[in-house]
Write an enzyme that holds these catalytic residues in place. Sequence first.
Site, PDB file in Angstrom:
ATOM      1  N   ASN A 236       0.869  -1.178   0.000  1.00 31.29           N
ATOM      2  CA  ASN A 236       0.000   0.000   0.000  1.00 31.29           C
ATOM      3  C   ASN A 236       0.901   1.222   0.000  1.00 31.29           C
ATOM      4  O   ASN A 236       1.511   1.543   1.019  1.00 31.29           O
ATOM      5  CB  ASN A 236      -0.905  -0.051   1.238  1.00 31.29           C
ATOM      6  CG  ASN A 236      -1.783   1.179   1.354  1.00 31.29           C
ATOM      7  OD1 ASN A 236      -1.838   2.017   0.443  1.00 31.29           O
ATOM      8  ND2 ASN A 236      -2.482   1.299   2.476  1.00 31.29           N
TER       9      ASN A 236
ATOM     10  N   LYS B 103       0.051   4.218  -0.143  1.00 37.94           N
ATOM     11  CA  LYS B 103      -0.597   5.381   0.495  1.00 37.94           C
ATOM     12  C   LYS B 103      -0.376   6.616  -0.387  1.00 37.94           C
ATOM     13  O   LYS B 103      -0.306   6.482  -1.605  1.00 37.94           O
ATOM     14  CB  LYS B 103      -0.092   5.558   1.938  1.00 37.94           C
ATOM     15  CG  LYS B 103      -0.222   4.244   2.731  1.00 37.94           C
ATOM     16  CD  LYS B 103       0.015   4.385   4.209  1.00 37.94           C
ATOM     17  CE  LYS B 103      -0.136   3.011   4.862  1.00 37.94           C
ATOM     18  NZ  LYS B 103       0.019   3.074   6.326  1.00 37.94           N
TER      19      LYS B 103
ATOM     20  N   HIS C 182      -9.435   1.157   4.975  1.00 35.82           N
ATOM     21  CA  HIS C 182      -8.147   1.331   5.651  1.00 35.82           C
ATOM     22  C   HIS C 182      -8.334   2.226   6.881  1.00 35.82           C
ATOM     23  O   HIS C 182      -9.145   3.157   6.863  1.00 35.82           O
ATOM     24  CB  HIS C 182      -7.122   1.930   4.683  1.00 35.82           C
ATOM     25  CG  HIS C 182      -5.736   1.850   5.238  1.00 35.82           C
ATOM     26  ND1 HIS C 182      -5.257   2.756   6.154  1.00 35.82           N
ATOM     27  CD2 HIS C 182      -4.752   0.947   5.050  1.00 35.82           C
ATOM     28  CE1 HIS C 182      -4.021   2.414   6.489  1.00 35.82           C
ATOM     29  NE2 HIS C 182      -3.689   1.320   5.840  1.00 35.82           N
TER      30      HIS C 182
ATOM     31  N   GLU D 163      -6.681   4.576   7.953  1.00 36.17           N
ATOM     32  CA  GLU D 163      -6.491   6.010   7.684  1.00 36.17           C
ATOM     33  C   GLU D 163      -7.764   6.619   7.095  1.00 36.17           C
ATOM     34  O   GLU D 163      -8.098   7.773   7.378  1.00 36.17           O
ATOM     35  CB  GLU D 163      -5.270   6.210   6.766  1.00 36.17           C
ATOM     36  CG  GLU D 163      -3.987   5.938   7.547  1.00 36.17           C
ATOM     37  CD  GLU D 163      -2.863   5.324   6.745  1.00 36.17           C
ATOM     38  OE1 GLU D 163      -2.880   5.398   5.505  1.00 36.17           O
ATOM     39  OE2 GLU D 163      -1.949   4.746   7.373  1.00 36.17           O
TER      40      GLU D 163
ATOM     41  N   GLU E  72      -5.342  -5.103  10.359  1.00 40.50           N
ATOM     42  CA  GLU E  72      -4.282  -4.113  10.587  1.00 40.50           C
ATOM     43  C   GLU E  72      -4.542  -3.385  11.903  1.00 40.50           C
ATOM     44  O   GLU E  72      -5.307  -2.407  11.933  1.00 40.50           O
ATOM     45  CB  GLU E  72      -4.267  -3.089   9.449  1.00 40.50           C
ATOM     46  CG  GLU E  72      -4.019  -3.679   8.076  1.00 40.50           C
ATOM     47  CD  GLU E  72      -3.431  -2.651   7.125  1.00 40.50           C
ATOM     48  OE1 GLU E  72      -2.273  -2.827   6.740  1.00 40.50           O
ATOM     49  OE2 GLU E  72      -4.100  -1.665   6.798  1.00 40.50           O
TER      50      GLU E  72
ATOM     51  N   GLY F  50       2.669   1.986  10.804  1.00 42.89           N
ATOM     52  CA  GLY F  50       3.622   3.091  10.691  1.00 42.89           C
ATOM     53  C   GLY F  50       4.356   3.418  11.984  1.00 42.89           C
ATOM     54  O   GLY F  50       4.990   4.458  12.093  1.00 42.89           O
TER      55      GLY F  50
ATOM     56  N   SER G 224       3.569  -2.425  10.218  1.00 45.08           N
ATOM     57  CA  SER G 224       5.017  -2.499  10.411  1.00 45.08           C
ATOM     58  C   SER G 224       5.627  -3.844   9.994  1.00 45.08           C
ATOM     59  O   SER G 224       6.540  -4.348  10.653  1.00 45.08           O
ATOM     60  CB  SER G 224       5.387  -2.147  11.857  1.00 45.08           C
ATOM     61  OG  SER G 224       4.996  -0.814  12.149  1.00 45.08           O
TER      62      SER G 224
HETATM   63  P1  13P Z   1       3.127   0.157   7.612  1.00 44.99           P
HETATM   64  O1  13P Z   1       3.609  -1.130   6.982  1.00 44.99           O
HETATM   65  O2  13P Z   1       3.859   1.355   7.141  1.00 44.99           O
HETATM   66  O3  13P Z   1       3.034   0.026   9.096  1.00 44.99           O
HETATM   67  O4  13P Z   1       1.615   0.362   7.092  1.00 44.99           O
HETATM   68  C1  13P Z   1       0.730  -0.684   7.153  1.00 44.99           C
HETATM   69  C2  13P Z   1      -0.491  -0.330   6.398  1.00 44.99           C
HETATM   70  O5  13P Z   1      -1.252   0.532   6.792  1.00 44.99           O
HETATM   71  C3  13P Z   1      -0.751  -1.029   5.144  1.00 44.99           C
HETATM   72  O6  13P Z   1      -2.025  -0.739   4.657  1.00 44.99           O
END
Ligand code: 13P
Length: 246
Positions: free
Chosen positions: A9, A11, A93, A95, A163, A169, A209
């Site tokens: 992803n 983002k 997601h 976010e 997740e 992150g 992560s």
């Molecule tokens: P990270 O791997 O940067 O922690 O992000 C995970 C994520 O949100 C994938 O959709």
Amino acid sequence: SRKFFVGGNWKMNGSKKIADELLGHISRGPLDPNVEILIGVPAIYLDFVKEQAPCTVHVSAQNCFKTEKGAFTGEISPSMLKDIGVDWVILGHSERRQIFQETDLLIAEKINHALETGLSVVACIGETLEEREAGQTEAVVAKQIKAIKEKISNWQNVVIAYEPVWAIGTGKTASPQQAQEVHKVLRKWLTDEVSETVAQNTRIIYGGSVTASNCKELAKEVDIDGFLVGGASLKPEFIDIINANQ
Ligand code: 13P
């Protein structure tokens, strides 16, 4: 048996130049042929990435709206994605849930419309740190998946991404045991609330992560069927995560 599934992803990251570099890593591989691979790219680069990605790699949107067309300024529809040859979308997601206030209901409606339009969906769920510390993890993910179940009728084109928000992150990966525990709960939920067949066939992937150094241990857990990778999908180590089982 469930085919291992690894999604990257991106983002809101990248540029044409960066996309070229990332596609270069992916094209050079080597890529485990037993893994289904997806890259979720910003909408504006979908067409550009689609042109260059190996045909075995799914190019995915990171969001779309719940209707085909109309007065929804700034949104894109599943039928537009289909129109440019994109067959996948990441929905729900954390976010989108947290920053853009998407509710369980809106996410479920989006997932249903995307599926009805013929897209495949990576449907994301997961608890916050506060919820985990309050012992609510199972209740939260059950509520999120139930909202989805109430709107969809076919799970065939759904991949569930667990997740935990506290792991996204942050560099704080869920331990293999912590992730497995929730994946197992989710599979049991599918058995009880949908069907044994759906429970056995649906991929439940972990995100938060994930790196080249922790992916192998996570991949050993019986109910972890792959990963959704953020930060590390923007680095060459994404290839090592794809090949976690080798
Ligand atoms: P990270 O791997 O940067 O922690 O992000 C995970 C994520 O949100 C994938 O959709």
